[in-house]
Design a protein around this motif. Structure first.
Motif, PDB file in Angstrom:
ATOM      1  N   TYR A  80     -22.217 -26.196  13.874  1.00 51.74           N
ATOM      2  CA  TYR A  80     -23.004 -26.268  12.861  1.00 51.74           C
ATOM      3  C   TYR A  80     -23.035 -27.811  12.285  1.00 51.74           C
ATOM      4  O   TYR A  80     -21.731 -28.114  11.971  1.00 51.74           O
ATOM      5  CB  TYR A  80     -22.413 -25.328  11.664  1.00 51.74           C
ATOM      6  N   VAL A 135     -26.814 -24.915  13.411  1.00 50.48           N
ATOM      7  CA  VAL A 135     -27.459 -25.184  11.998  1.00 50.48           C
ATOM      8  C   VAL A 135     -27.455 -26.706  12.032  1.00 50.48           C
ATOM      9  O   VAL A 135     -26.580 -27.328  12.477  1.00 50.48           O
ATOM     10  CB  VAL A 135     -26.338 -24.548  11.110  1.00 50.48           C
ATOM     11  N   ALA A 161     -26.414 -22.412   4.050  1.00 54.36           N
ATOM     12  CA  ALA A 161     -26.255 -22.812   5.623  1.00 54.36           C
ATOM     13  C   ALA A 161     -25.007 -22.269   6.386  1.00 54.36           C
ATOM     14  O   ALA A 161     -25.521 -22.091   7.669  1.00 54.36           O
ATOM     15  CB  ALA A 161     -26.042 -24.596   5.589  1.00 54.36           C
TER      16      ALA A 161
END
Length: 599
Positions: free
Chosen positions: A371, A400, A417
């Motif tokens: 991420y 992400v 997120a």
């Protein structure tokens, strides 16, 4: 130069086609945005690339509510590329390709990105990008571009590339030409040449001798001198000095210079004579041009500077014309290296940091999925995009990739997120198991995942850390060492996580050579040395010794010297690039921060 012009000529066909498509869109747009777009396009057509880039950038900042957003990104990138601003061009193209993946003209964007990457020496990235092109006509243009850039590479480099791109016709043909042009082939190379001719149904041609390859340059005779002259070109701003103010607003320039002067003295004890000459650039290109008008400066052996991008063009042109190497002691901007083969950076660029640290997380920590959250600065974006690019090219996944704005909503943005992060239900800690060390954190249900956060904004960093704490998931976390100096940050949260800290300009205060320098510097100046003092000293020692040992052709030695121990910095490595290729990665071990990577 011929190759680049040819690439751009073949590319004009695509620009012409895109311009025709735009004719049908104007009536549907808000009048102000339409007018702004057309004005920017006129500037591009008139080859006023920098003005066009700025106008397209302003249009992009108005939001994504007009139908020709994709074209604005594309032409902004094209304007930036032709203006020489490769970083901005690459960033806009990556946004366009990622966020508008269904755009019918996506192959044109891929072509321009691949051309830019090849032009910047990112050959593997360029080949990977060109591979994604689907339209036959654009694939043909890409093939021609690849041949032009690949034929400039050494045979050894082409062989290495062929291992990963053995289906690439342009690479196969270029490698065949290189082998065919060699009169002393080994049996293995003869077999490889035969295989290439058969696989690609190609008749190789002799490559005409012309420019030096990287390998050839290593054999160039060094020019040795008894002493070397180094110009320090920085904005002292002497006309603005105020004796009543102890710390100047550009104190870093004075710190750099004092560090370099001590470096000159240290070199003298080693029998190395350096004449260090300082020039006040005054943050003015006119002043820089006046300085460089002195014909005696053509004999300089090294230029330290410039401090600001605005001062760079005349200095870069002068250095190229007179074959003088340049070094910036502190900058991490890859922009300084674009179209400037004379420039070196003592610090690893943000691009190199992203590549090296993601390599470490994949190879050593064995966490191929990530991420990525990043802030709004150019440095944040550069780090994040380089990290993402390398992870994906190496077969990892970026689940992400989110820019978090520094605002009252940053915590909510970070939470959103990280919404999919969940603790492993089988290993979730009970309240009775919480300790000050684990703080209630549990392993993630995805054991191959890590998180990378790139921002030097204190408010944003705290918001993201708070969001991570709320999730109570203990995943490996990559951050920059800016977090260690934020008053708002609770360092216990950093220490008690599995945190990997990028410290690109790390100086070990306990190192003997650092302690000795600190003592000498303080006695000399009555000021405690800053990081810039250390960087000035390191720069003078490293490049002064390089000049003494190898003469003005010292860059030829970098490839064979490899990784070297630094005096102030941890290590120095210019073997694979013009910025320092060693990126220190730190970690808390028993309450102490230590460098954990060796390369």
């Amino acid at each position: 130069m011929f190759g680049k012009k040819k690439c751009l000529r073949s590319f004009k066909k695509s620009v012409w086609f895109l311009s025709l498509v735009l004719l049908g869109l104007g009536l549907q747009q808000v009048q102000a945005q339409q007018s702004a777009f057309e004005d920017a396009k006129k500037l591009l057509d008139k080859q006023k690339y920098r003005e066009a880039k700025e106008d397209f950038a302003r249009l992009l900042n108005t939001g994504r509510n007009h139908d020709y957003m994709e074209y604005a990104y594309y032409f902004a990138a094209l304007s930036a590329y032709k203006a020489g601003d490769h970083y901005e061009a690459r960033e806009w193209l990556e946004i366009l390709i990622q966020d508008f993946s269904e755009w019918p003209q996506k192959d044109e964007a891929l072509y321009l990105l691949g051309l830019l990457q090849m032009d910047d020496g990112q050959t593997e990235s360029g080949l990977q990008t060109f591979k994604r092109i689907l339209k036959p006509a654009i694939k043909e243009d890409a093939h021609a571009v690849k041949r032009l850039f690949l034929q400039e590479l050494a045979l050894s480099k082409l062989k290495m590339l062929y291992v990963g791109f053995d289906q690439d016709k342009a690479l196969g043909e270029t490698l065949a030409d290189k082998l065919y042009s060699n009169d002393n082939l080994s049996e293995a190379d003869k077999k490889l040449l035969g295989d290439l001719k058969f696989r690609f149904v190609y008749t190789p041609q002799k490559i005409q001798a012309g420019t030096l390859t990287t390998d050839d340059a290593m054999l160039t005779t060094a020019v040795m001198k008894k002493s070397y002259t180094v110009a320090f070109m920085m904005p002292f701003l002497l006309s603005e000095l105020n004796p009543s103010i102890a710390i100047r607003k550009n104190q870093f320039v004075y710190d750099l210079y004092e560090g370099m002067k001590l470096g000159v003295e240290k070199l003298a004890t080693e029998g190395i004579t350096i004449n260090l000459v300082a020039f006040d650039t005054e943050k003015s290109t006119d002043r820089v041009r006046k300085i460089l008008a002195d014909t005696k400066l053509r004999e300089l052996d090294l230029i330290v500077g410039p401090a600001y991008q605005s001062e760079a063009p005349p200095i870069v042109a002068f250095a190229k014309q007179n074959n003088i190497q340049m070094v910036n002691p502190f900058s991490k901007s890859v922009d300084l290296l674009t179209n400037n083969t004379q420039q070196y950076l003592m610090s690893p660029s943000f691009y190199t940091q992203g590549i090296k640290v993601s390599d470490y997380m994949l190879d050593v920590v064995k966490k191929p999925n990530v991420y990525i959250l990043y802030g709004s600065s150019k440095a944040d974006s550069s780090l994040a995009h380089a990290y993402k690019q390398n992870v994906e090219q190496r077969g990892g996944s970026v689940s992400v990739f989110k820019r978090i704005n520094s605002s009252g909503q940053s915590y909510t943005q970070a939470q959103n997120a990280l919404a999919d992060l969940k603790p492993d239900p089988k290993k979730t800690l009970k309240p009775s198991e919480f300790t000050p060390q684990n703080m209630g954190l549990s392993p993630s249900s995805n054991p191959n995942l890590h998180i990378a956060v790139f921002t030097d904004d204190p408010a944003l960093s705290v918001s993201i850390m708070s969001a991570l704490q709320t999730k109570r998931v203990n995943l490996p976390l990559v951050i920059t060492d800016d977090w260690l100096f934020m008053e708002q940050m609770d360092l216990n949260q950093v220490e008690n996580r599995d945190t990997y800290i990028i410290s690109s300009q790390y100086v070990d205060s306990q190192k003997e050579s650092v302690c000795n320098f600190n003592k000498d510097y303080t006695l000399r100046t009555n000021i405690i040395p800053s990081l810039f003092s250390h960087l000035g000293y390191e720069t003078m020692l490293f490049f002064g010794r390089s000049l003494f040992r190898y003469g003005r052709n010292f860059p030829a030695s970098f490839k064979t010297n490899g990784l070297l121990e630094g005096t102030m910095l941890e290590k120095i490595d210019f073997s694979a690039g013009r910025d320092n290729q060693f990126v220190p990665i730190m970690k808390f071990v028993e309450g102490k921060l230590i460098v954990i990577n060796k390369r």
